[in-house]
Design a protein around this motif. Structure first.
Motif, PDB file in Angstrom:
ATOM      1  N   ASP A 296      48.712  15.011  40.863  1.00 17.00           N
ATOM      2  CA  ASP A 296      49.787  15.796  41.469  1.00 17.00           C
ATOM      3  C   ASP A 296      50.569  16.628  40.463  1.00 17.00           C
ATOM      4  OD1 ASP A 296      49.176  14.964  43.983  1.00 17.00           O
ATOM      5  OD2 ASP A 296      50.712  13.400  44.085  1.00 17.00           O
ATOM      6  N   PHE A 297      50.586  16.195  39.185  1.00 21.43           N
ATOM      7  CA  PHE A 297      51.387  16.948  38.211  1.00 21.43           C
ATOM      8  C   PHE A 297      50.738  18.283  37.846  1.00 21.43           C
ATOM      9  CE2 PHE A 297      48.904  14.039  35.433  1.00 21.43           C
ATOM     10  CZ  PHE A 297      48.307  14.956  34.570  1.00 21.43           C
ATOM     11  N   ILE A 298      49.479  18.500  38.224  1.00 19.18           N
ATOM     12  CA  ILE A 298      48.857  19.818  38.026  1.00 19.18           C
ATOM     13  C   ILE A 298      49.305  20.686  39.196  1.00 19.18           C
ATOM     14  CG2 ILE A 298      46.719  21.114  37.738  1.00 19.18           C
ATOM     15  CD1 ILE A 298      45.388  18.513  36.771  1.00 19.18           C
ATOM     16  N   ARG A 299      50.344  21.463  38.987  1.00 18.63           N
ATOM     17  CA  ARG A 299      50.966  22.223  40.070  1.00 18.63           C
ATOM     18  C   ARG A 299      50.244  23.535  40.366  1.00 18.63           C
ATOM     19  NH1 ARG A 299      56.140  20.032  41.056  1.00 18.63           N
ATOM     20  NH2 ARG A 299      56.013  17.866  40.325  1.00 18.63           N
ATOM     21  N   GLY A 300      49.504  24.046  39.374  1.00 17.41           N
ATOM     22  CA  GLY A 300      48.815  25.310  39.578  1.00 17.41           C
ATOM     23  C   GLY A 300      47.607  25.439  38.670  1.00 17.41           C
ATOM     24  N   VAL A 301      46.666  26.263  39.101  1.00 17.78           N
ATOM     25  CA  VAL A 301      45.439  26.517  38.348  1.00 17.78           C
ATOM     26  C   VAL A 301      45.289  28.027  38.146  1.00 17.78           C
ATOM     27  CG1 VAL A 301      42.906  26.499  38.497  1.00 17.78           C
ATOM     28  CG2 VAL A 301      44.220  24.444  39.129  1.00 17.78           C
ATOM     29  N   VAL A 302      45.004  28.423  36.909  1.00 17.18           N
ATOM     30  CA  VAL A 302      44.642  29.807  36.586  1.00 17.18           C
ATOM     31  C   VAL A 302      43.165  29.790  36.229  1.00 17.18           C
ATOM     32  CG1 VAL A 302      45.001  31.773  35.044  1.00 17.18           C
ATOM     33  CG2 VAL A 302      46.960  30.392  35.797  1.00 17.18           C
ATOM     34  N   GLY A 303      42.347  30.277  37.117  1.00 18.42           N
ATOM     35  CA  GLY A 303      40.908  30.183  36.957  1.00 18.42           C
ATOM     36  C   GLY A 303      40.286  31.437  36.387  1.00 18.42           C
ATOM     37  N   TRP A 304      38.960  31.493  36.515  1.00 18.43           N
ATOM     38  CA  TRP A 304      38.208  32.680  36.093  1.00 18.43           C
ATOM     39  C   TRP A 304      37.365  33.148  37.263  1.00 18.43           C
ATOM     40  CZ3 TRP A 304      33.188  34.408  35.931  1.00 18.43           C
ATOM     41  CH2 TRP A 304      32.967  35.588  35.208  1.00 18.43           C
ATOM     42  N   ILE A 305      37.245  34.448  37.357  1.00 15.96           N
ATOM     43  CA  ILE A 305      36.388  35.090  38.345  1.00 15.96           C
ATOM     44  C   ILE A 305      35.908  36.387  37.713  1.00 15.96           C
ATOM     45  CG2 ILE A 305      38.203  36.459  39.478  1.00 15.96           C
ATOM     46  CD1 ILE A 305      36.957  35.698  42.169  1.00 15.96           C
ATOM     47  N   ASP A 306      34.737  36.857  38.115  1.00 15.58           N
ATOM     48  CA  ASP A 306      34.220  38.107  37.554  1.00 15.58           C
ATOM     49  C   ASP A 306      34.945  39.273  38.218  1.00 15.58           C
ATOM     50  OD1 ASP A 306      32.875  40.268  36.573  1.00 15.58           O
ATOM     51  OD2 ASP A 306      30.874  39.579  37.140  1.00 15.58           O
ATOM     52  N   LEU A 307      35.946  39.787  37.536  1.00 19.00           N
ATOM     53  CA  LEU A 307      36.782  40.843  38.099  1.00 19.00           C
ATOM     54  C   LEU A 307      36.074  42.192  38.164  1.00 19.00           C
ATOM     55  CD1 LEU A 307      40.030  39.682  36.340  1.00 19.00           C
ATOM     56  CD2 LEU A 307      39.738  39.840  38.820  1.00 19.00           C
ATOM     57  N   ARG A 308      34.872  42.276  37.613  1.00 22.45           N
ATOM     58  CA  ARG A 308      34.094  43.519  37.680  1.00 22.45           C
ATOM     59  C   ARG A 308      32.934  43.416  38.664  1.00 22.45           C
ATOM     60  NH1 ARG A 308      32.854  44.514  31.405  1.00 22.45           N
ATOM     61  NH2 ARG A 308      32.514  42.267  31.527  1.00 22.45           N
ATOM     62  N   SER A 309      32.840  42.283  39.347  1.00 21.95           N
ATOM     63  CA  SER A 309      31.702  42.050  40.233  1.00 21.95           C
ATOM     64  C   SER A 309      31.788  42.891  41.505  1.00 21.95           C
ATOM     65  CB  SER A 309      31.650  40.571  40.628  1.00 21.95           C
ATOM     66  OG  SER A 309      30.705  40.356  41.668  1.00 21.95           O
ATOM     67  N   PRO A 310      30.666  43.408  41.986  1.00 19.81           N
ATOM     68  CA  PRO A 310      30.666  44.117  43.279  1.00 19.81           C
ATOM     69  C   PRO A 310      30.980  43.171  44.440  1.00 19.81           C
ATOM     70  CG  PRO A 310      28.420  43.853  42.454  1.00 19.81           C
ATOM     71  CD  PRO A 310      29.333  43.447  41.343  1.00 19.81           C
TER      72      PRO A 310
ATOM     73  N   LYS B 188      36.195  49.355  36.444  1.00 20.67           N
ATOM     74  CA  LYS B 188      35.874  48.252  37.342  1.00 20.67           C
ATOM     75  C   LYS B 188      36.827  47.074  37.131  1.00 20.67           C
ATOM     76  CE  LYS B 188      30.954  49.160  38.156  1.00 20.67           C
ATOM     77  NZ  LYS B 188      29.572  48.642  37.979  1.00 20.67           N
ATOM     78  N   PHE B 189      37.161  46.826  35.866  1.00 24.75           N
ATOM     79  CA  PHE B 189      38.079  45.726  35.564  1.00 24.75           C
ATOM     80  C   PHE B 189      39.463  46.018  36.144  1.00 24.75           C
ATOM     81  CE2 PHE B 189      40.985  43.279  32.844  1.00 24.75           C
ATOM     82  CZ  PHE B 189      40.440  42.013  33.002  1.00 24.75           C
ATOM     83  N   ILE B 190      39.942  47.223  35.953  1.00 25.39           N
ATOM     84  CA  ILE B 190      41.257  47.608  36.478  1.00 25.39           C
ATOM     85  C   ILE B 190      41.274  47.506  38.001  1.00 25.39           C
ATOM     86  CG2 ILE B 190      42.861  49.546  36.747  1.00 25.39           C
ATOM     87  CD1 ILE B 190      41.897  50.440  33.905  1.00 25.39           C
ATOM     88  N   GLU B 191      40.225  47.983  38.644  1.00 23.31           N
ATOM     89  CA  GLU B 191      40.139  47.898  40.110  1.00 23.31           C
ATOM     90  C   GLU B 191      40.119  46.435  40.559  1.00 23.31           C
ATOM     91  OE1 GLU B 191      36.640  50.085  41.109  1.00 23.31           O
ATOM     92  OE2 GLU B 191      37.490  52.002  40.421  1.00 23.31           O
ATOM     93  N   GLY B 192      39.417  45.599  39.797  1.00 26.13           N
ATOM     94  CA  GLY B 192      39.358  44.181  40.141  1.00 26.13           C
ATOM     95  C   GLY B 192      40.707  43.504  40.036  1.00 26.13           C
ATOM     96  N   VAL B 193      41.426  43.780  38.960  1.00 20.74           N
ATOM     97  CA  VAL B 193      42.760  43.191  38.798  1.00 20.74           C
ATOM     98  C   VAL B 193      43.682  43.662  39.914  1.00 20.74           C
ATOM     99  CG1 VAL B 193      44.792  43.075  37.303  1.00 20.74           C
ATOM    100  CG2 VAL B 193      42.503  42.848  36.313  1.00 20.74           C
ATOM    101  N   ASN B 194      43.596  44.927  40.274  1.00 22.46           N
ATOM    102  CA  ASN B 194      44.441  45.440  41.359  1.00 22.46           C
ATOM    103  C   ASN B 194      44.203  44.707  42.678  1.00 22.46           C
ATOM    104  OD1 ASN B 194      46.363  47.502  40.647  1.00 22.46           O
ATOM    105  ND2 ASN B 194      44.641  48.767  40.000  1.00 22.46           N
ATOM    106  N   LYS B 195      42.979  44.240  42.888  1.00 19.68           N
ATOM    107  CA  LYS B 195      42.681  43.524  44.135  1.00 19.68           C
ATOM    108  C   LYS B 195      43.392  42.180  44.219  1.00 19.68           C
ATOM    109  CE  LYS B 195      38.220  45.738  45.004  1.00 19.68           C
ATOM    110  NZ  LYS B 195      36.742  45.598  45.023  1.00 19.68           N
TER     111      LYS B 195
END
Length: 274
Positions: free
Chosen positions: A71-85, A119-126
């Motif tokens: 329960d003490f893990i309140r949040g997760v910052v993960g990874w995703i391919d931000l340039r993926s179609p 592509k990276f910028i567009e991905g982050v914007n999403k």
């Protein structure tokens, strides 16, 4: 609520964790929630945000599985391919996990110009459409690129990890200072006072080494956009959990109680919607 806004878990693998070099031998082992929990309790910290190390979706699921059990893990910052179609589809998939708050890419390891990738910028914007945040991990020499990048993602909540890794060990801060001040003018950008001991002289740092950098961060971002993070267990190459925490606690000792609460948890709670 007191929050450690930046720490990591891993099951050590010499291939996946090849960045842990010979000088960092004391962290060449597993680090899991059963080791962090007692440290958080000892230092009266209510919870943490765990941040990706490997750049795979398996890493994201690994952290989410831990968050389900602790329960003490309140949040997760993960990874995703931000340039993926297929990014939109993957974001739709990940929105089902309430503990997943945002994503990060290890930009500090990318070549010059990476942050200008369309592509990276567009991905982050999403990310904004799904109320996901973005952790910006860069070295100080990448700050000018980061400025151009941030201008193009105005609706995304962004936090700069580790105060953008200035060269604390040499004391150089002129260009870092100018660029951080410019970055702070973007109101969607926060800053983590984390990861500082590993940018200092590992075996020979003192509080005074960090104060000029903390002065700049607090002067430009203010107490409403700064959050504490330990960078445990990476911090252990240069300091114990208590020692790295004390750097921030000593610095903010003169602040009001309400400002201390912002830095030590409330800002992280707001940013990550904990």
């Amino acid at each position: 609520m007191t929050i450690d806004s930046h720490q990591h878990f891993w099951k050590y693998n010499p291939v996946n964790h090849g960045w842990i070099n010979d000088e960092m031998q004391n962290i060449r082992r597993d680090f899991l929630p059963d080791q962090l929990g007692p440290l958080l309790r000892e230092h009266h910290i209510d919870g943490c945000v765990t941040v990706q190390v490997d750049q795979t979706e398996d890493e994201t699921m690994f952290m989410l599985s831990l968050a389900e059990r602790y329960d003490f893990i309140r949040g997760v910052v993960g990874w995703i391919d931000l340039r993926s179609p297929d990014l939109e589809e993957r974001l739709q998939h990940f929105r089902q996990f309430p503990r997943l708050k945002g994503f990060r890419h290890i930009v500090q390891g990318e070549p010059k110009g990476f942050l200008a990738d369309r592509k990276f910028i567009e991905g982050v914007n999403k990310l904004a459409r799904y109320n996901f945040t973005y952790d910006l991990l860069i070295y100080h020499h990448q700050l000018e690129e980061a400025l151009a990048f941030v201008r193009q993602v105005p609706d995304v909540k962004i936090v700069v990890d580790h105060i953008a890794k200035p060269s604390i060990r040499t004391g150089e801060k002129t260009h870092w200072e100018l660029n951080m001040a410019a970055l702070a003018t973007f109101k969607n950008v926060y800053c983590k006072v984390s990861g500082m001991v590993t940018e200092a002289r590992w075996k020979d740092w003192k509080q005074e080494d960090f104060n000029p950098y903390l002065d700049e961060v607090f002067e430009t971002f203010g107490t409403s956009r700064v959050m504490y993070g330990s960078d445990w267990p990476v911090c252990l190459v240069a300091a114990s959990y208590g020692e790295q925490l004390a750097i921030v606690q000593q610095y903010i000792a003169a602040l009001s109680e309400s400002e201390k609460k912002l830095v030590l948890g409330e800002n992280a709670k707001t940013f990550y919607n904990l």
